[in-house]
Design a protein around this motif. Structure first.
Motif, mmCIF file in Angstrom:
data_model
loop_
_atom_site.group_PDB
_atom_site.id
_atom_site.type_symbol
_atom_site.label_atom_id
_atom_site.label_comp_id
_atom_site.label_asym_id
_atom_site.label_seq_id
_atom_site.Cartn_x
_atom_site.Cartn_y
_atom_site.Cartn_z
ATOM 1 N N SER A 32 0.817 -1.224 0.000
ATOM 2 C CA SER A 32 0.000 0.000 0.000
ATOM 3 C C SER A 32 0.844 1.264 0.000
ATOM 4 C CB SER A 32 -0.936 0.000 1.211
ATOM 5 O OG SER A 32 -0.192 0.073 2.425
ATOM 6 N N PHE A 33 2.164 1.149 0.195
ATOM 7 C CA PHE A 33 3.044 2.317 0.198
ATOM 8 C C PHE A 33 3.369 2.748 -1.228
ATOM 9 C CE2 PHE A 33 3.986 1.006 4.569
ATOM 10 C CZ PHE A 33 4.018 2.239 5.207
ATOM 11 N N ALA A 34 3.557 4.030 -1.408
ATOM 12 C CA ALA A 34 3.962 4.600 -2.703
ATOM 13 C C ALA A 34 5.083 5.594 -2.476
ATOM 14 C CB ALA A 34 2.776 5.283 -3.377
ATOM 15 N N THR A 35 6.010 5.664 -3.415
ATOM 16 C CA THR A 35 7.089 6.651 -3.312
ATOM 17 C C THR A 35 6.566 8.011 -3.772
ATOM 18 O OG1 THR A 35 7.890 6.271 -5.566
ATOM 19 C CG2 THR A 35 8.777 4.860 -3.828
ATOM 20 N N SER A 36 7.249 9.053 -3.363
ATOM 21 C CA SER A 36 6.861 10.393 -3.796
ATOM 22 C C SER A 36 6.995 10.529 -5.312
ATOM 23 C CB SER A 36 7.699 11.454 -3.080
ATOM 24 O OG SER A 36 9.083 11.175 -3.220
ATOM 25 N N HIS A 37 7.924 9.761 -5.907
ATOM 26 C CA HIS A 37 8.091 9.802 -7.364
ATOM 27 C C HIS A 37 6.867 9.221 -8.052
ATOM 28 C CE1 HIS A 37 9.495 8.295 -11.336
ATOM 29 N NE2 HIS A 37 10.123 9.451 -11.352
ATOM 30 N N GLU A 38 6.271 8.149 -7.495
ATOM 31 C CA GLU A 38 5.063 7.566 -8.079
ATOM 32 C C GLU A 38 3.898 8.552 -8.019
ATOM 33 O OE1 GLU A 38 5.197 2.789 -7.384
ATOM 34 O OE2 GLU A 38 5.095 4.008 -5.564
ATOM 35 N N VAL A 39 3.771 9.239 -6.871
ATOM 36 C CA VAL A 39 2.702 10.233 -6.725
ATOM 37 C C VAL A 39 2.928 11.386 -7.698
ATOM 38 C CG1 VAL A 39 1.464 11.727 -5.128
ATOM 39 C CG2 VAL A 39 2.468 9.599 -4.289
ATOM 40 N N TRP A 40 4.172 11.833 -7.796
ATOM 41 C CA TRP A 40 4.525 12.926 -8.715
ATOM 42 C C TRP A 40 4.189 12.553 -10.157
ATOM 43 C CZ3 TRP A 40 8.387 12.484 -12.528
ATOM 44 C CH2 TRP A 40 8.663 13.660 -13.229
ATOM 45 N N LYS A 41 4.514 11.329 -10.554
ATOM 46 C CA LYS A 41 4.243 10.865 -11.913
ATOM 47 C C LYS A 41 2.737 10.830 -12.172
ATOM 48 C CE LYS A 41 5.249 7.057 -15.109
ATOM 49 N NZ LYS A 41 5.855 5.703 -15.248
ATOM 50 N N TYR A 42 1.964 10.388 -11.177
ATOM 51 C CA TYR A 42 0.510 10.332 -11.311
ATOM 52 C C TYR A 42 -0.070 11.735 -11.501
ATOM 53 C CZ TYR A 42 -4.358 9.985 -9.702
ATOM 54 O OH TYR A 42 -5.719 10.106 -9.582
ATOM 55 N N ILE A 43 0.392 12.686 -10.703
ATOM 56 C CA ILE A 43 -0.110 14.068 -10.806
ATOM 57 C C ILE A 43 0.258 14.672 -12.155
ATOM 58 C CG2 ILE A 43 0.089 16.399 -9.856
ATOM 59 C CD1 ILE A 43 -1.575 14.542 -8.133
ATOM 60 N N CYS A 44 1.474 14.409 -12.619
ATOM 61 C CA CYS A 44 1.902 14.946 -13.923
ATOM 62 C C CYS A 44 1.046 14.376 -15.050
ATOM 63 C CB CYS A 44 3.374 14.624 -14.167
ATOM 64 S SG CYS A 44 4.519 15.532 -13.111
ATOM 65 N N GLU A 45 0.717 13.084 -14.969
ATOM 66 C CA GLU A 45 -0.081 12.449 -16.016
ATOM 67 C C GLU A 45 -1.527 12.946 -16.006
ATOM 68 O OE1 GLU A 45 0.420 8.306 -15.242
ATOM 69 O OE2 GLU A 45 2.362 8.187 -16.272
ATOM 70 N N LEU A 46 -2.021 13.393 -14.848
ATOM 71 C CA LEU A 46 -3.370 13.958 -14.784
ATOM 72 C C LEU A 46 -3.475 15.256 -15.567
ATOM 73 C CD1 LEU A 46 -4.540 13.474 -11.070
ATOM 74 C CD2 LEU A 46 -5.363 12.267 -13.089
ATOM 75 N N GLY A 47 -2.368 16.013 -15.596
ATOM 76 C CA GLY A 47 -2.346 17.277 -16.328
ATOM 77 C C GLY A 47 -3.166 18.378 -15.676
ATOM 78 N N ILE A 48 -3.281 18.330 -14.343
ATOM 79 C CA ILE A 48 -4.094 19.335 -13.645
ATOM 80 C C ILE A 48 -3.288 20.570 -13.274
ATOM 81 C CG2 ILE A 48 -5.714 17.652 -12.715
ATOM 82 C CD1 ILE A 48 -4.180 17.697 -10.103
ATOM 83 N N SER A 49 -1.984 20.524 -13.482
ATOM 84 C CA SER A 49 -1.133 21.654 -13.118
ATOM 85 C C SER A 49 -0.617 22.358 -14.364
ATOM 86 C CB SER A 49 0.048 21.182 -12.258
ATOM 87 O OG SER A 49 0.931 22.247 -12.001
ATOM 88 N N LYS A 50 -0.726 23.684 -14.375
ATOM 89 C CA LYS A 50 -0.217 24.476 -15.486
ATOM 90 C C LYS A 50 1.268 24.785 -15.340
ATOM 91 C CE LYS A 50 -4.678 26.750 -16.352
ATOM 92 N NZ LYS A 50 -5.400 28.046 -16.423
ATOM 93 N N VAL A 51 1.808 24.502 -14.153
ATOM 94 C CA VAL A 51 3.235 24.729 -13.907
ATOM 95 C C VAL A 51 3.914 23.392 -13.681
ATOM 96 C CG1 VAL A 51 2.880 27.017 -12.945
ATOM 97 C CG2 VAL A 51 2.844 25.052 -11.429
ATOM 98 N N ASP A 52 5.208 23.350 -13.891
ATOM 99 C CA ASP A 52 5.976 22.130 -13.663
ATOM 100 C C ASP A 52 6.169 21.928 -12.167
ATOM 101 O OD1 ASP A 52 6.215 21.600 -16.362
ATOM 102 O OD2 ASP A 52 8.052 22.784 -16.565
ATOM 103 N N LEU A 53 5.670 20.818 -11.659
ATOM 104 C CA LEU A 53 5.804 20.498 -10.243
ATOM 105 C C LEU A 53 7.032 19.618 -10.032
ATOM 106 C CD1 LEU A 53 2.078 19.671 -9.401
ATOM 107 C CD2 LEU A 53 3.326 21.753 -8.834
ATOM 108 N N SER A 54 7.767 19.896 -8.973
ATOM 109 C CA SER A 54 8.935 19.103 -8.639
ATOM 110 C C SER A 54 8.563 18.053 -7.595
ATOM 111 C CB SER A 54 10.049 20.006 -8.091
ATOM 112 O OG SER A 54 9.653 20.571 -6.846
ATOM 113 N N MET A 55 9.497 17.162 -7.320
ATOM 114 C CA MET A 55 9.290 16.150 -6.275
ATOM 115 C C MET A 55 9.111 16.834 -4.927
ATOM 116 S SD MET A 55 9.871 12.714 -7.225
ATOM 117 C CE MET A 55 11.021 11.985 -6.087
#
Length: 316
Positions: free
Chosen positions: A209-232
């Protein structure tokens, strides 16, 4: 987070080859590179070789050493700026050097005046001249909306100046942060549900059930909900708010060398959690969370009748 292009390993026994590879990486990331980025691209390079190459490039003036919130940064020296300064008088060179030393956090005109001992009118004239040559730029700071800081033209301002991804035109984007908070929690919940559906042992379910911050970051980037580049770091900030809200927990484990998202041989893991018991009504009142509860009494400096938090709570 920018993708690092990894080239096929070549013979790195020669110091010149190591220096060339570091230069190529700096050109790929003009804002600066970290030791971890060099390790990811050159995993077989010995730490001593890496240190020798960086120290040599620093001593030859090929690199600038800078610092940001995540640590040290190495950036290629701005030779174009140095060539443009040819023919400038000593006062202009002095102001340029002061601004260059300030790095990507910038410096106020008042501090430039203090360090240069030049009249304010002269400093303003020099700043306008440097701006017209595109050697420096003025950036508004979220810390003081009516003041500007000056930095070299090619630098990306530090997040302490711009507020990072959470600010737009110096306004805090509370709705954007809330959306990210919800989506990060949704991802952690889906991860936990997938682990439960796996019909594995309780320990295996928990670990899955654990996820790395990189996995969460990748999921958010793929959603395309941010107009700015988000970092880890941005995503970890959001994940920390989930921890403070009691919606998630974090653990740190050892990571293999070169693992994406690892820092100093460690990687952070996050999982969504649900409260076992709902808090009682008394705890939800301001008094139930007040750190100065024992100092509160009628007629005192801290009093229930003058408590703004109690008034806000009663107005809901």
């Amino acid at each position: 987070m920018a993708e690092v292009k990894v080239k096929k390993e070549t013979n790195l026994s020669e110091p010149a080859e190591v220096e060339n590879r570091i230069k190529e990486l700096c050109q790929q990331f003009p804002q600066g590179i970290t030791d971890q980025m060099i390790q990811n691209v050159l995993p077989h390079l010995e730490p001593q070789q890496r240190a020798m190459a960086i120290n040599k490039m620093l001593s030859l003036g090929q690199l600038d050493l800078m610092r940001n919130s995540s640590g040290l940064l190495y950036r290629l020296k701005d030779t174009q700026g140095a060539s443009k300064m040819k023919g400038s008088d000593n006062q202009e060179k002095l102001v340029y050097q002061i601004i260059e030393d300030a790095g990507n956090k910038g410096i106020w005109s008042r501090d430039i005046r203090f360090k240069s001992n030049l009249p304010l009118t002269e400093i303003n004239k020099i700043l306008k001249n440097l701006e017209s040559k595109k050697l420096i730029k003025a950036v508004k700071s979220v810390a003081a909306s009516k003041k500007k800081v000056y930095m070299l033209y090619n630098l990306q301002p530090d997040r302490s100046v711009t507020g990072g991804a959470w600010y737009s035109d110096q306004d805090f984007e509370s709705e954007f942060v809330e959306v990210l908070n919800q989506q990060c929690f949704k991802f952690l919940q889906s991860k936990a549900e997938a682990a439960r559906d796996g019909k594995q042992s309780p320990m295996v379910q928990r670990n899955s059930s654990f996820a790395t911050s990189h996995e969460v970051w990748k999921y958010i980037c793929e959603l395309g909900i941010s107009k700015v580049d988000l970092s880890m770091d941005d995503i970890e900030t959001i994940l920390n708010t989930l921890i403070y809200d009691g919606k998630a927990e974090m653990t740190v484990i050892a990571a293999k060398e070169g693992t994406v998202g690892s820092v100093d041989g460690q990687v952070k893991l996050y999982r969504g959690v649900n409260a076992i018991l709902q808090p009682t009504g008394l705890v939800k009142t301001p008094c139930g969370l007040c750190p100065v509860f024992h100092d509160c009494h009628e007629g005192g400096e801290i009093s229930p009748s003058s408590c703004v938090y109690m008034n806000e709570w009663l107005d809901f």
